[in-house]
Design an enzyme around this catalytic site. Sequence first.
Site, PDB file in Angstrom:
ATOM      1  N   HIS A 194       0.854  -1.287  -0.327  1.00  0.00           N
ATOM      2  CA  HIS A 194       0.133  -0.045   0.020  1.00  0.00           C
ATOM      3  C   HIS A 194       0.923   1.298   0.134  1.00  0.00           C
ATOM      4  O   HIS A 194       1.767   1.346  -0.327  1.00  0.00           O
ATOM      5  CB  HIS A 194      -1.107   0.018   1.344  1.00  0.00           C
ATOM      6  CG  HIS A 194      -0.617  -0.002   2.592  1.00  0.00           C
ATOM      7  ND1 HIS A 194      -0.033  -0.877   2.867  1.00  0.00           N
ATOM      8  CD2 HIS A 194      -0.208   1.542   3.944  1.00  0.00           C
ATOM      9  CE1 HIS A 194       0.898  -0.817   4.511  1.00  0.00           C
ATOM     10  NE2 HIS A 194       0.547   0.538   3.818  1.00  0.00           N
ATOM     11  N   HIS A 219       1.289   4.049   1.557  1.00  0.00           N
ATOM     12  CA  HIS A 219       1.848   4.545   3.048  1.00  0.00           C
ATOM     13  C   HIS A 219       3.713   4.585   3.188  1.00  0.00           C
ATOM     14  O   HIS A 219       4.235   3.487   2.993  1.00  0.00           O
ATOM     15  CB  HIS A 219       1.692   4.111   4.452  1.00  0.00           C
ATOM     16  CG  HIS A 219      -0.104   4.624   5.529  1.00  0.00           C
ATOM     17  ND1 HIS A 219      -0.450   3.991   5.624  1.00  0.00           N
ATOM     18  CD2 HIS A 219      -0.847   5.455   5.157  1.00  0.00           C
ATOM     19  CE1 HIS A 219      -1.597   4.306   6.602  1.00  0.00           C
ATOM     20  NE2 HIS A 219      -1.392   5.134   5.608  1.00  0.00           N
ATOM     21  N   ASP A 237       6.030   4.110   5.072  1.00  0.00           N
ATOM     22  CA  ASP A 237       6.946   3.521   5.813  1.00  0.00           C
ATOM     23  C   ASP A 237       6.603   2.287   5.043  1.00  0.00           C
ATOM     24  O   ASP A 237       6.689   0.782   5.215  1.00  0.00           O
ATOM     25  CB  ASP A 237       6.225   2.980   7.151  1.00  0.00           C
ATOM     26  CG  ASP A 237       4.828   2.541   7.483  1.00  0.00           C
ATOM     27  OD1 ASP A 237       3.793   3.058   6.643  1.00  0.00           O
ATOM     28  OD2 ASP A 237       4.629   2.332   8.673  1.00  0.00           O
ATOM     29  N   HIS A 238       5.799   1.866   4.475  1.00  0.00           N
ATOM     30  CA  HIS A 238       5.798   0.438   2.698  1.00  0.00           C
ATOM     31  C   HIS A 238       6.696   0.758   1.936  1.00  0.00           C
ATOM     32  O   HIS A 238       7.020   0.310   0.710  1.00  0.00           O
ATOM     33  CB  HIS A 238       4.104  -0.060   2.831  1.00  0.00           C
ATOM     34  CG  HIS A 238       3.856  -0.173   4.276  1.00  0.00           C
ATOM     35  ND1 HIS A 238       4.168  -1.975   4.488  1.00  0.00           N
ATOM     36  CD2 HIS A 238       3.272   0.424   5.496  1.00  0.00           C
ATOM     37  CE1 HIS A 238       4.116  -2.223   5.869  1.00  0.00           C
ATOM     38  NE2 HIS A 238       2.968  -0.801   6.252  1.00  0.00           N
ATOM     39  N   ASP A 266      -0.141  -4.323   5.618  1.00  0.00           N
ATOM     40  CA  ASP A 266      -0.753  -3.534   7.128  1.00  0.00           C
ATOM     41  C   ASP A 266      -2.105  -4.280   6.603  1.00  0.00           C
ATOM     42  O   ASP A 266      -2.416  -3.904   5.337  1.00  0.00           O
ATOM     43  CB  ASP A 266      -1.195  -1.965   7.110  1.00  0.00           C
ATOM     44  CG  ASP A 266       0.307  -1.815   7.732  1.00  0.00           C
ATOM     45  OD1 ASP A 266       0.894  -2.701   7.835  1.00  0.00           O
ATOM     46  OD2 ASP A 266       0.812  -0.518   7.877  1.00  0.00           O
ATOM     47  N   GLU A 321       1.452  -8.269   9.916  1.00  0.00           N
ATOM     48  CA  GLU A 321       2.268  -7.317  10.691  1.00  0.00           C
ATOM     49  C   GLU A 321       1.414  -7.712  11.728  1.00  0.00           C
ATOM     50  O   GLU A 321       0.716  -9.264  12.514  1.00  0.00           O
ATOM     51  CB  GLU A 321       1.209  -6.161   9.945  1.00  0.00           C
ATOM     52  CG  GLU A 321       0.237  -6.572  10.219  1.00  0.00           C
ATOM     53  CD  GLU A 321      -0.641  -4.935  10.736  1.00  0.00           C
ATOM     54  OE1 GLU A 321      -0.039  -4.402  12.098  1.00  0.00           O
ATOM     55  OE2 GLU A 321      -1.989  -4.495  10.042  1.00  0.00           O
ATOM     56  N   HIS A 324       6.930  -6.347  12.518  1.00  0.00           N
ATOM     57  CA  HIS A 324       6.176  -4.804  12.210  1.00  0.00           C
ATOM     58  C   HIS A 324       5.065  -4.582  13.570  1.00  0.00           C
ATOM     59  O   HIS A 324       3.976  -4.148  12.935  1.00  0.00           O
ATOM     60  CB  HIS A 324       4.604  -4.922  10.327  1.00  0.00           C
ATOM     61  CG  HIS A 324       4.036  -3.137  10.952  1.00  0.00           C
ATOM     62  ND1 HIS A 324       3.368  -1.873  11.715  1.00  0.00           N
ATOM     63  CD2 HIS A 324       4.841  -1.972  10.051  1.00  0.00           C
ATOM     64  CE1 HIS A 324       3.551  -1.270  10.604  1.00  0.00           C
ATOM     65  NE2 HIS A 324       4.389  -1.319   9.805  1.00  0.00           N
TER      66      HIS A 324
END
Length: 662
Positions: A69, A71, A73-74, A179, A204, A416
Amino acid sequence: MAIDCLVLGAGQEVGKSCVVVSINGKRIMFDCGMHMGYLDHRRYPDFSLILGSGGSGFDQALDCIIITHFHLDHVGALPYFTQVCGYGGPIYMTYPTKALAPLMLEDFRKVMVERRGEEEQFTSDHIAECMKKVIAVDLKQTVQVDKDLQIRAYYAGHVIGAAMFYAKVGDTAIVYTGDYNMTPDRHLGAAQIDRLHLDLLITESTYATTTRDSKYGREREFLKAVHKCIAGGGKVLIPTFALGRAQELCILLDDYWERMNLKVPIYFSAGLTIQANMYYKMLISWTSQKIKETYSTRNAFDFKNVTNFDRSMIDAPGPCVLFATPGMISGGFSLEVFKHWAPSDKNLVTLPGYCVAGTIGHKLMSGKPTKIDLDKDTQIDVRCQIHQLSFSPHTDAKGIMDLVKFLSPKHVLLVHGEKPKMATLKGRIQSELGIPCYDPANNDTVSIPSTHYVKALASDTFIRSCSHPNFKFLENSLEDGNGGSRFKFGNSELQLQVTDERVAEGILVMEKSKKAKVVHQEELLLMLGEKEHKVQFAYCCPVRIGSLEETKSTDITPTNNRLCVTGRCLWLRVLFARLSSEFSGGNIQDFGEYLQVESFQVSICSKDNCPNRITETQKNNSEDVVYFCCTWSIVDEKIAQKIISILENFDYSTVQGTGGFT
């Protein structure tokens, strides 16, 4: 074969998700994120570990990258990895992620470089060139990356376009969740995935030990806190990412404002959120069922009470509600507003989601501080109210356990999450579900055994051996069985049981450049040009029988039609009778000159100096001892011990008292 998982990010922490998985010779990078709490080398994964000591390049080291996705942090490190480090291979993500990821990346670049003056890690051109390498996929679309590797995306909830990814190479299959959210919210549905046969689930574990209460209870708590603040003339700062929670909370507040007829303004802080809302309107098919059903009459993302916010309005008097990015107050406009509003006790900062260590959001959630050092020259007075509300789009501990239980993989790997909480969840998965679980740290590699099936040919001899019956005759007492042929032996009534254990016993032969083949065990020696070697055990056992004259007059009827021309047959008949009455561990067969149970054979020994006889027993009086020579293979060691024990404790007087056998 094994699945090797190199955890480059999100190992015992939340941030810079990046896991490189090797499956049967194929290597996949799942996510390529950055850490929002660091400004030094810890911001990005250590990509050099992918190459190892003798690597020739990232294109050769990786078969593909999968992004779950948008975000940061990904996906935040992706332009750096492709355009600076030089990866040029395929990248897979869903259509919404491909549309929204460049917006997030460009917004981050502007904040870091243009507003904070940091060294530029990647340019706008880098982002554009990176996205040209992306191959967009639909949900449940099976994509053949190459002839061996296939992948498939499943709906993950969390944010629009988020997906869990299934990957399969040969017989080995894994799922990497990214996530996800196992409960629906106002604008997205719950995660959905097929029941798959998995060797590994990488999940996660952000809320590894948290079980959230009712969604409606959390919404009421949020609305009550906001309403109380604005009723007192205060300002509400809601730090949130532009995509995801902003839309969820805007729907909630817009509906509440309509019902309560409130006139206090609700603001977006930047054009990014407006741009994101445009995409949400275009991607209705990825939203919740309720939004899809009402779309024909009203678009849920057309907010009546939400307008744009201008920087000049920060110190304007009067109450208001402001959504400002980024969500963890790690920089950007949310930090700028926080500096202005934090010193007033009338104002409220409500943190609806998770904040990683090192951010101001995390410091506020860890306990109300009175002062926060922004840097060596800047200190912020904190007198405002702080509310932490559980509006995170991540699943909770119950959701994680439900997913693991549903998929029932052979192994689970946690990423995560915070180290102590991951350890607790790991213990639950292992104790409650009986599934091996791992929680590696960053830069650790975990090797996990995988399923590997081999297609093999079968030799004619092996096939014939499978089709022939393998009868066994067992003598059991009547209470041990329900069928079979009954017959009387001495004073005991026995039942004959016939079993057919048709077991396919073969040997798998795998030679280079040849197909695997299953052969009969006897064929292998011929193939290798070797002779069979067997380990045999032998023991010449003395049996004390009393006076020979007495035994010769005993009436013992032979059990078969053979005539005993020597005294040896007499003792075998005696032994056969005794074994039949005392030994129920197998089929006792009488071959005249010897008795046999499985591989155990016993016969009368006529040698004066038998090599299998213990020296001390030879000193005994030969008139009251008969020697029984026994041989057996190692597989029948227990049977041998039992029969030899019967022989060594043989009492001939009991035989004399039977009056014969029938």
